[in-house]
Motif scaffolding. Structure first.
Motif, mmCIF file in Angstrom:
data_model
loop_
_atom_site.group_PDB
_atom_site.id
_atom_site.type_symbol
_atom_site.label_atom_id
_atom_site.label_comp_id
_atom_site.label_asym_id
_atom_site.label_seq_id
_atom_site.Cartn_x
_atom_site.Cartn_y
_atom_site.Cartn_z
ATOM 1 N N GLY A 86 32.169 11.855 -6.101
ATOM 2 C CA GLY A 86 30.759 12.112 -5.821
ATOM 3 C C GLY A 86 30.072 12.858 -6.951
ATOM 4 N N ARG A 87 28.815 13.132 -6.752
ATOM 5 C CA ARG A 87 28.001 13.798 -7.773
ATOM 6 C C ARG A 87 28.525 15.211 -8.024
ATOM 7 N NH1 ARG A 87 23.991 12.419 -10.740
ATOM 8 N NH2 ARG A 87 22.288 13.827 -11.242
ATOM 9 N N GLY A 88 28.694 15.546 -9.286
ATOM 10 C CA GLY A 88 29.167 16.868 -9.668
ATOM 11 C C GLY A 88 30.670 16.954 -9.849
ATOM 12 N N SER A 89 31.401 15.874 -9.539
ATOM 13 C CA SER A 89 32.851 15.882 -9.740
ATOM 14 C C SER A 89 33.152 15.727 -11.234
ATOM 15 C CB SER A 89 33.507 14.750 -8.954
ATOM 16 O OG SER A 89 33.136 13.496 -9.482
ATOM 17 N N ASP A 90 34.367 16.045 -11.604
ATOM 18 C CA ASP A 90 34.768 15.918 -13.014
ATOM 19 C C ASP A 90 34.555 14.498 -13.521
ATOM 20 O OD1 ASP A 90 35.571 18.521 -12.707
ATOM 21 O OD2 ASP A 90 37.709 18.103 -12.730
ATOM 22 N N TYR A 91 34.946 13.521 -12.718
ATOM 23 C CA TYR A 91 34.828 12.123 -13.125
ATOM 24 C C TYR A 91 33.362 11.724 -13.289
ATOM 25 C CZ TYR A 91 35.889 7.169 -13.424
ATOM 26 O OH TYR A 91 35.994 5.870 -13.854
ATOM 27 N N ASP A 92 32.524 12.181 -12.392
ATOM 28 C CA ASP A 92 31.092 11.884 -12.475
ATOM 29 C C ASP A 92 30.487 12.511 -13.728
ATOM 30 O OD1 ASP A 92 28.392 11.122 -11.496
ATOM 31 O OD2 ASP A 92 28.174 13.287 -11.178
ATOM 32 N N LEU A 93 30.835 13.755 -14.009
ATOM 33 C CA LEU A 93 30.261 14.451 -15.164
ATOM 34 C C LEU A 93 30.686 13.810 -16.485
ATOM 35 C CD1 LEU A 93 30.598 18.152 -13.996
ATOM 36 C CD2 LEU A 93 28.543 16.749 -14.036
ATOM 37 N N ILE A 94 31.954 13.436 -16.600
ATOM 38 C CA ILE A 94 32.402 12.809 -17.848
ATOM 39 C C ILE A 94 31.802 11.416 -17.977
ATOM 40 C CG2 ILE A 94 34.568 11.752 -17.073
ATOM 41 C CD1 ILE A 94 34.294 13.713 -20.294
ATOM 42 N N ALA A 150 33.986 20.850 -22.467
ATOM 43 C CA ALA A 150 33.592 21.711 -21.356
ATOM 44 C C ALA A 150 32.588 20.969 -20.490
ATOM 45 C CB ALA A 150 32.990 23.008 -21.885
ATOM 46 N N LEU A 151 32.991 20.657 -19.274
ATOM 47 C CA LEU A 151 32.093 19.986 -18.345
ATOM 48 C C LEU A 151 31.071 20.996 -17.822
ATOM 49 C CD1 LEU A 151 34.661 17.905 -16.256
ATOM 50 C CD2 LEU A 151 33.362 17.189 -18.253
ATOM 51 N N SER A 152 29.959 20.510 -17.334
ATOM 52 C CA SER A 152 28.916 21.413 -16.869
ATOM 53 C C SER A 152 29.315 22.167 -15.602
ATOM 54 C CB SER A 152 27.605 20.657 -16.645
ATOM 55 O OG SER A 152 27.758 19.677 -15.651
ATOM 56 N N ASN A 153 30.402 21.750 -14.921
ATOM 57 C CA ASN A 153 30.872 22.481 -13.744
ATOM 58 C C ASN A 153 31.874 23.585 -14.112
ATOM 59 O OD1 ASN A 153 33.232 21.092 -14.279
ATOM 60 N ND2 ASN A 153 33.279 19.975 -12.348
ATOM 61 N N GLY A 154 32.144 23.759 -15.404
ATOM 62 C CA GLY A 154 33.015 24.833 -15.857
ATOM 63 C C GLY A 154 34.437 24.412 -16.202
ATOM 64 N N LYS A 155 34.860 23.221 -15.820
ATOM 65 C CA LYS A 155 36.208 22.752 -16.166
ATOM 66 C C LYS A 155 36.283 22.488 -17.659
ATOM 67 C CE LYS A 155 38.589 21.785 -12.224
ATOM 68 N NZ LYS A 155 38.858 20.506 -11.644
ATOM 69 N N ARG A 156 37.443 22.764 -18.238
ATOM 70 C CA ARG A 156 37.644 22.589 -19.674
ATOM 71 C C ARG A 156 38.914 21.786 -19.932
ATOM 72 N NH1 ARG A 156 34.754 26.366 -22.843
ATOM 73 N NH2 ARG A 156 33.466 27.694 -21.541
ATOM 74 N N PHE A 157 38.813 20.894 -20.906
ATOM 75 C CA PHE A 157 39.937 20.055 -21.306
ATOM 76 C C PHE A 157 40.098 20.160 -22.811
ATOM 77 C CE2 PHE A 157 38.000 18.242 -17.538
ATOM 78 C CZ PHE A 157 39.086 18.171 -16.690
ATOM 79 N N ALA A 158 41.328 19.934 -23.287
ATOM 80 C CA ALA A 158 41.604 20.025 -24.718
ATOM 81 C C ALA A 158 42.499 18.883 -25.159
ATOM 82 C CB ALA A 158 42.277 21.356 -25.047
ATOM 83 N N MET A 159 42.319 18.497 -26.408
ATOM 84 C CA MET A 159 43.180 17.478 -27.010
ATOM 85 C C MET A 159 43.243 17.731 -28.508
ATOM 86 S SD MET A 159 40.673 14.205 -26.799
ATOM 87 C CE MET A 159 39.675 14.829 -25.463
ATOM 88 N N GLN A 160 44.286 17.218 -29.121
ATOM 89 C CA GLN A 160 44.420 17.342 -30.565
ATOM 90 C C GLN A 160 43.305 16.558 -31.248
ATOM 91 O OE1 GLN A 160 46.593 19.189 -32.241
ATOM 92 N NE2 GLN A 160 47.961 19.759 -30.584
ATOM 93 N N GLN A 161 42.916 16.963 -32.435
ATOM 94 C CA GLN A 161 41.877 16.247 -33.161
ATOM 95 C C GLN A 161 42.391 14.910 -33.678
ATOM 96 O OE1 GLN A 161 40.270 18.905 -36.102
ATOM 97 N NE2 GLN A 161 39.084 20.008 -34.589
ATOM 98 N N TYR A 162 43.682 14.777 -33.751
ATOM 99 C CA TYR A 162 44.294 13.515 -34.149
ATOM 100 C C TYR A 162 45.146 13.027 -32.989
ATOM 101 C CZ TYR A 162 48.276 16.558 -34.820
ATOM 102 O OH TYR A 162 49.287 17.453 -34.606
ATOM 103 N N ASP A 163 45.617 11.816 -33.044
ATOM 104 C CA ASP A 163 46.442 11.238 -31.985
ATOM 105 C C ASP A 163 47.841 11.849 -32.039
ATOM 106 O OD1 ASP A 163 47.635 9.721 -30.058
ATOM 107 O OD2 ASP A 163 47.510 7.825 -31.162
ATOM 108 N N ALA A 164 48.158 12.707 -31.103
ATOM 109 C CA ALA A 164 49.437 13.426 -31.115
ATOM 110 C C ALA A 164 50.632 12.508 -30.878
ATOM 111 C CB ALA A 164 49.430 14.543 -30.077
ATOM 112 N N SER A 165 50.401 11.322 -30.311
ATOM 113 C CA SER A 165 51.512 10.410 -30.080
ATOM 114 C C SER A 165 51.917 9.670 -31.361
ATOM 115 C CB SER A 165 51.163 9.392 -28.990
ATOM 116 O OG SER A 165 50.096 8.581 -29.420
#
Length: 178
Positions: A86-94, A150-165
């Motif tokens: 729904g509206r405001g969920s992580d999936y909706d925001l991204i 940083a999503l507008s609901n405050g959740k934060r995610f991180a990833m390497q700047q390059y493809d770590a795999s």
């Protein structure tokens, strides 16, 4: 914090991580709703038998199961609305690109107790970031520059700047001319 734009691959990687993280919840909700719909007609029959005053050894049992499923559905919907769907969920925001993206240095990596997600790193301000993949977490040493979302609901995610795999991705990125 320097401004940063997500590449198409990083955007899809973040979106699929969020989608995967909510998968079990959505499957349970879907199963519960389908079960409720399938039991609606038998439950209505049981309810009418109870209403008419009929007595039997199984009278009302299907209706009780249906009522229990309805309570579970209401619980799942209230628990997940705006958080998992729904509206405001992580999936909706991204999906709506309602996020801020930046580069940050890792200052700490929280130990992972169960050897499964979430894999969390911290920045210099103490903010916690969920790493998108285990390899991003594995190669995140103190001082490593990572991409923060940083999503507008405050959740934060991180990833390497390059493809770590890809062990050669960092080397290949350093040889690219911009």
């Amino acid at each position: 914090m320097a401004g940063y734009l997500l590449t198409e691959a990083q955007y899809h990687k973040t979106r699929s991580y969020i989608k995967e993280a909510r998968g079990n919840f959505m499957a349970a909700l879907f199963t519960s709703v389908i079960g409720t719909v399938l039991l609606m007609i038998p439950a209505l029959g049981d309810f009418l038998l109870l209403w008419s005053g009929a007595r039997g050894r199984r009278t009302g049992s299907v209706f009780l199961v249906w009522c229990t499923l309805m309570i579970i559905n209401i619980y799942y919907i209230l628990k997940g609305m705006g958080k998992k769907f729904g509206r405001g969920s992580d999936y909706d925001l991204i999906s709506r690109s309602d996020y801020e993206c930046f580069s940050f240095p890792v200052t700490a990596k929280l130990p992972n107790q169960n050897n499964k997600a979430p894999y969390i790193v911290k920045d210099e301000y103490g903010n916690e970031y969920h790493c998108i993949s285990y390899l991003d977490y594995k190669y995140a040493e103190s001082g490593t520059e990572m991409v923060g979302v940083a999503l507008s609901n405050g959740k934060r995610f991180a990833m390497q700047q390059y493809d770590a795999s890809n062990p050669y991705a960092k080397e290949q990125a350093s040889h690219c001319e911009y």
